[in-house]
Design an enzyme around this catalytic site. Sequence first.
Site, PDB file in Angstrom:
ATOM      1  N   HIS A 109       0.877  -1.172   0.000  1.00 53.53           N
ATOM      2  CA  HIS A 109       0.000   0.000   0.000  1.00 53.53           C
ATOM      3  C   HIS A 109       0.913   1.220   0.000  1.00 53.53           C
ATOM      4  O   HIS A 109       2.014   1.161   0.560  1.00 53.53           O
ATOM      5  CB  HIS A 109      -0.822   0.095   1.282  1.00 53.53           C
ATOM      6  CG  HIS A 109      -1.767  -1.034   1.519  1.00 53.53           C
ATOM      7  ND1 HIS A 109      -1.407  -2.173   2.173  1.00 53.53           N
ATOM      8  CD2 HIS A 109      -3.072  -1.169   1.195  1.00 53.53           C
ATOM      9  CE1 HIS A 109      -2.455  -2.982   2.246  1.00 53.53           C
ATOM     10  NE2 HIS A 109      -3.471  -2.400   1.654  1.00 53.53           N
TER      11      HIS A 109
ATOM     12  N   ASP B 105       2.290   1.791   3.415  1.00 58.23           N
ATOM     13  CA  ASP B 105       3.205   0.792   3.994  1.00 58.23           C
ATOM     14  C   ASP B 105       4.633   1.280   3.818  1.00 58.23           C
ATOM     15  O   ASP B 105       5.538   0.894   4.568  1.00 58.23           O
ATOM     16  CB  ASP B 105       3.109  -0.566   3.276  1.00 58.23           C
ATOM     17  CG  ASP B 105       1.742  -1.210   3.412  1.00 58.23           C
ATOM     18  OD1 ASP B 105       0.999  -0.832   4.338  1.00 58.23           O
ATOM     19  OD2 ASP B 105       1.432  -2.091   2.583  1.00 58.23           O
TER      20      ASP B 105
ATOM     21  N   MET C  70       2.669  -5.720  -7.715  1.00 58.38           N
ATOM     22  CA  MET C  70       1.349  -5.160  -7.405  1.00 58.38           C
ATOM     23  C   MET C  70       1.468  -4.038  -6.376  1.00 58.38           C
ATOM     24  O   MET C  70       2.294  -4.104  -5.473  1.00 58.38           O
ATOM     25  CB  MET C  70       0.460  -6.285  -6.844  1.00 58.38           C
ATOM     26  CG  MET C  70      -0.929  -5.878  -6.404  1.00 58.38           C
ATOM     27  SD  MET C  70      -1.036  -5.288  -4.690  1.00 58.38           S
ATOM     28  CE  MET C  70      -1.643  -6.751  -3.862  1.00 58.38           C
TER      29      MET C  70
ATOM     30  N   GLU D 299     -10.907  -6.647  -5.210  1.00 53.60           N
ATOM     31  CA  GLU D 299     -10.919  -7.680  -4.160  1.00 53.60           C
ATOM     32  C   GLU D 299     -12.188  -7.571  -3.329  1.00 53.60           C
ATOM     33  O   GLU D 299     -12.431  -6.546  -2.696  1.00 53.60           O
ATOM     34  CB  GLU D 299      -9.673  -7.503  -3.274  1.00 53.60           C
ATOM     35  CG  GLU D 299      -9.608  -8.505  -2.136  1.00 53.60           C
ATOM     36  CD  GLU D 299      -8.325  -8.363  -1.323  1.00 53.60           C
ATOM     37  OE1 GLU D 299      -7.374  -7.695  -1.782  1.00 53.60           O
ATOM     38  OE2 GLU D 299      -8.293  -8.921  -0.212  1.00 53.60           O
TER      39      GLU D 299
ATOM     40  N   LYS E  64     -14.926  -8.713  -0.258  1.00 55.30           N
ATOM     41  CA  LYS E  64     -14.974  -9.225   1.116  1.00 55.30           C
ATOM     42  C   LYS E  64     -16.388  -8.971   1.633  1.00 55.30           C
ATOM     43  O   LYS E  64     -16.935  -7.899   1.388  1.00 55.30           O
ATOM     44  CB  LYS E  64     -13.934  -8.492   1.974  1.00 55.30           C
ATOM     45  CG  LYS E  64     -13.782  -9.054   3.370  1.00 55.30           C
ATOM     46  CD  LYS E  64     -12.625  -8.378   4.108  1.00 55.30           C
ATOM     47  CE  LYS E  64     -12.473  -8.940   5.498  1.00 55.30           C
ATOM     48  NZ  LYS E  64     -11.402  -8.267   6.249  1.00 55.30           N
TER      49      LYS E  64
ATOM     50  N   GLU F  14      -9.607 -13.503  -2.577  1.00 58.30           N
ATOM     51  CA  GLU F  14      -8.827 -13.918  -1.402  1.00 58.30           C
ATOM     52  C   GLU F  14      -9.505 -15.121  -0.743  1.00 58.30           C
ATOM     53  O   GLU F  14     -10.707 -15.099  -0.475  1.00 58.30           O
ATOM     54  CB  GLU F  14      -8.705 -12.771  -0.390  1.00 58.30           C
ATOM     55  CG  GLU F  14      -8.040 -13.265   0.901  1.00 58.30           C
ATOM     56  CD  GLU F  14      -7.738 -12.174   1.915  1.00 58.30           C
ATOM     57  OE1 GLU F  14      -7.257 -11.105   1.514  1.00 58.30           O
ATOM     58  OE2 GLU F  14      -7.979 -12.429   3.109  1.00 58.30           O
TER      59      GLU F  14
ATOM     60  N   HIS G 149     -11.659 -14.378   2.371  1.00 59.21           N
ATOM     61  CA  HIS G 149     -12.875 -13.586   2.174  1.00 59.21           C
ATOM     62  C   HIS G 149     -14.012 -14.421   1.597  1.00 59.21           C
ATOM     63  O   HIS G 149     -15.168 -14.282   2.006  1.00 59.21           O
ATOM     64  CB  HIS G 149     -12.572 -12.383   1.275  1.00 59.21           C
ATOM     65  CG  HIS G 149     -11.544 -11.472   1.867  1.00 59.21           C
ATOM     66  ND1 HIS G 149     -11.062 -10.364   1.224  1.00 59.21           N
ATOM     67  CD2 HIS G 149     -10.894 -11.524   3.067  1.00 59.21           C
ATOM     68  CE1 HIS G 149     -10.157  -9.769   1.990  1.00 59.21           C
ATOM     69  NE2 HIS G 149     -10.035 -10.459   3.115  1.00 59.21           N
TER      70      HIS G 149
ATOM     71  N   ASP H 297      -5.010 -13.566  -3.677  1.00 56.42           N
ATOM     72  CA  ASP H 297      -4.552 -13.453  -2.292  1.00 56.42           C
ATOM     73  C   ASP H 297      -4.704 -14.809  -1.614  1.00 56.42           C
ATOM     74  O   ASP H 297      -5.825 -15.254  -1.320  1.00 56.42           O
ATOM     75  CB  ASP H 297      -5.368 -12.392  -1.539  1.00 56.42           C
ATOM     76  CG  ASP H 297      -4.852 -10.981  -1.795  1.00 56.42           C
ATOM     77  OD1 ASP H 297      -3.923 -10.815  -2.620  1.00 56.42           O
ATOM     78  OD2 ASP H 297      -5.382 -10.040  -1.167  1.00 56.42           O
TER      79      ASP H 297
ATOM     80  N   ASP I 286     -11.884 -12.391   9.734  1.00 61.52           N
ATOM     81  CA  ASP I 286     -10.873 -12.538   8.677  1.00 61.52           C
ATOM     82  C   ASP I 286      -9.550 -12.969   9.320  1.00 61.52           C
ATOM     83  O   ASP I 286      -8.831 -12.158   9.890  1.00 61.52           O
ATOM     84  CB  ASP I 286     -10.725 -11.176   7.990  1.00 61.52           C
ATOM     85  CG  ASP I 286      -9.822 -11.228   6.779  1.00 61.52           C
ATOM     86  OD1 ASP I 286      -9.633 -12.319   6.217  1.00 61.52           O
ATOM     87  OD2 ASP I 286      -9.321 -10.165   6.405  1.00 61.52           O
TER      88      ASP I 286
ATOM     89  N   ASP J  71      -6.734 -14.587   7.920  1.00 60.73           N
ATOM     90  CA  ASP J  71      -5.482 -14.365   7.160  1.00 60.73           C
ATOM     91  C   ASP J  71      -4.348 -15.275   7.649  1.00 60.73           C
ATOM     92  O   ASP J  71      -3.220 -14.832   7.900  1.00 60.73           O
ATOM     93  CB  ASP J  71      -5.030 -12.892   7.266  1.00 60.73           C
ATOM     94  CG  ASP J  71      -5.973 -11.932   6.559  1.00 60.73           C
ATOM     95  OD1 ASP J  71      -6.699 -12.361   5.652  1.00 60.73           O
ATOM     96  OD2 ASP J  71      -5.965 -10.733   6.919  1.00 60.73           O
TER      97      ASP J  71
ATOM     98  N   ASP K 295      -1.486 -13.101   1.256  1.00 61.94           N
ATOM     99  CA  ASP K 295      -2.030 -12.013   2.072  1.00 61.94           C
ATOM    100  C   ASP K 295      -2.374 -12.622   3.430  1.00 61.94           C
ATOM    101  O   ASP K 295      -3.531 -12.866   3.742  1.00 61.94           O
ATOM    102  CB  ASP K 295      -3.262 -11.400   1.408  1.00 61.94           C
ATOM    103  CG  ASP K 295      -3.749 -10.191   2.181  1.00 61.94           C
ATOM    104  OD1 ASP K 295      -3.040  -9.765   3.117  1.00 61.94           O
ATOM    105  OD2 ASP K 295      -4.837  -9.666   1.873  1.00 61.94           O
TER     106      ASP K 295
HETATM  107  C1  GLT Z   1      -5.917  -5.524   4.156  1.00 60.51           C
HETATM  108  C2  GLT Z   1      -6.955  -6.525   3.711  1.00 60.51           C
HETATM  109  C3  GLT Z   1      -6.503  -7.354   2.590  1.00 60.51           C
HETATM  110  C4  GLT Z   1      -6.260  -6.574   1.341  1.00 60.51           C
HETATM  111  C5  GLT Z   1      -5.134  -5.619   1.461  1.00 60.51           C
HETATM  112  C6  GLT Z   1      -5.071  -4.773   0.214  1.00 60.51           C
HETATM  113  S1  GLT Z   1      -5.193  -4.689   2.878  1.00 60.51           S
HETATM  114  O1  GLT Z   1      -4.906  -6.162   4.871  1.00 60.51           O
HETATM  115  O2  GLT Z   1      -7.307  -7.331   4.824  1.00 60.51           O
HETATM  116  O3  GLT Z   1      -7.362  -8.405   2.323  1.00 60.51           O
HETATM  117  O4  GLT Z   1      -5.881  -7.483   0.325  1.00 60.51           O
HETATM  118  O5  GLT Z   1      -5.649  -3.525   0.381  1.00 60.51           O
HETATM  119 MN    MN Z   2      -8.220 -11.134   4.562  1.00 59.12          MN
HETATM  120 MN    MN Z   3      -6.463  -9.530   0.647  1.00 56.61          MN
END
Ligand code: GLT
Ligand code: MN
Ligand code: MN
Length: 393
Positions: free
Chosen positions: A58, A61, A92, A185, A187, A221, A224, A249, A259, A261, A295
Amino acid sequence: MTDSDRFNPTPADKFTFGLWTVGNSGRDPFGDPTRAVIDPCRIVAKLAEAGAWGVNLHDNDLVPFGASASERDKIVSTFKKTLDDNGMVVPMATTNLFSHPAFKDGAFTANDPEVRAFALRKTMDAIDLGVELGAGIFVFWGGREGSEADACRDPRTAIERMREAMNFLCEYVKDRSYDMRFALEAKPNEPRGDIYLPTTGHMLHFISTLEHEEMVGVNPEVAHEHMAGLSFVHAVAQAMEAGKLFHIDLNAQRIGRYDQDLRFGSEDLKQAFLLVRLLEGTGGGARYEGPRHFDAHAYRTEDDDGVWEFARGCMRTYNILKDRAAAFDADPRVQSLVDDNAASDTANLIASYSRENAQQVRALRSDLDAIARRGLHYERLDQLMVEHMLGAA
Ligand code: GLT
Ligand code: MN
Ligand code: MN
């Protein structure tokens, strides 16, 4: 080299991580960070050492929000040198349109046009930054584009505003003659109660309504789609089939939770296996050629060592699953169990309409009772898959 070493990643595998992923400090809604902030240049060096191909970011970041132009240029030139020194790329880039409190009602969908204008300005700057670093993909994750008090705007207005923003930014990229494509993306929720365009399927339709739809694809992702209780593999397949899988992702997630991750493959191994099989095309069909982006972040329990352990784990699990998927699809027992009758006379007959075909379809007299009695051996097929995954086939 031990047998296990052959799964160690190399840049040819095209693995990438976000600065925000390995850089995650372990803060959560209930607790403070458990790890120190890592300098972006150190992240690049450590990821290169671990065998990654690139790093994504980002705007904020790398360049703190509100930095002056000269501060920005200094940070960016140091970062570029570090990338070159370590042979790393930035495929990216994206914009942070969720952290600043001004985005509390959304960015591109906010009711205040000044917020929407600021979101565009911030994104144009982030696109410039991405191009400067060599990125060809720009991701849009609209984390704040949603609502809790749903009467605050007509959801149709939100979609229209998203469309205006995408059309505006596509024109910007064209006007600057940048070689850049967008990946949207989805979610379903978090941080908003409900987020607009909540799944990859919603995104795919939305893209078909844009002025320059050829420039825009998706960035699905794992976590998500699983949060929405859906099959990630099916979502990715639909995106691939539409020529719209521009980025991905990878992480892990248990259905019904926030979420998470998590480290790739750490929770949903069967889905991860099927996903890698799809992306690598071992079961037939075109291979996905883009970056394999993680991600995800390390557990909050980890220190710095644990972070790099986590990164290596994501990449090794991908490579192990790729190896297992190839073995599964090459297994003659599997091949004999999968017969989709693609080339049968009946399949040809129903492939397209003509009066003649319609008449022949009507004239077909199939033995439905015999069809209904026939076992399909999918138990055997699935067990073989499990045994390949477990290394027991
Ligand atoms: C954030 C989010 C991710 C996205 C990122 C891109 S930022 O961490 O949870 O799923 O991919 O903006
Ligand atoms: Mn996520
Ligand atoms: Mn993501």
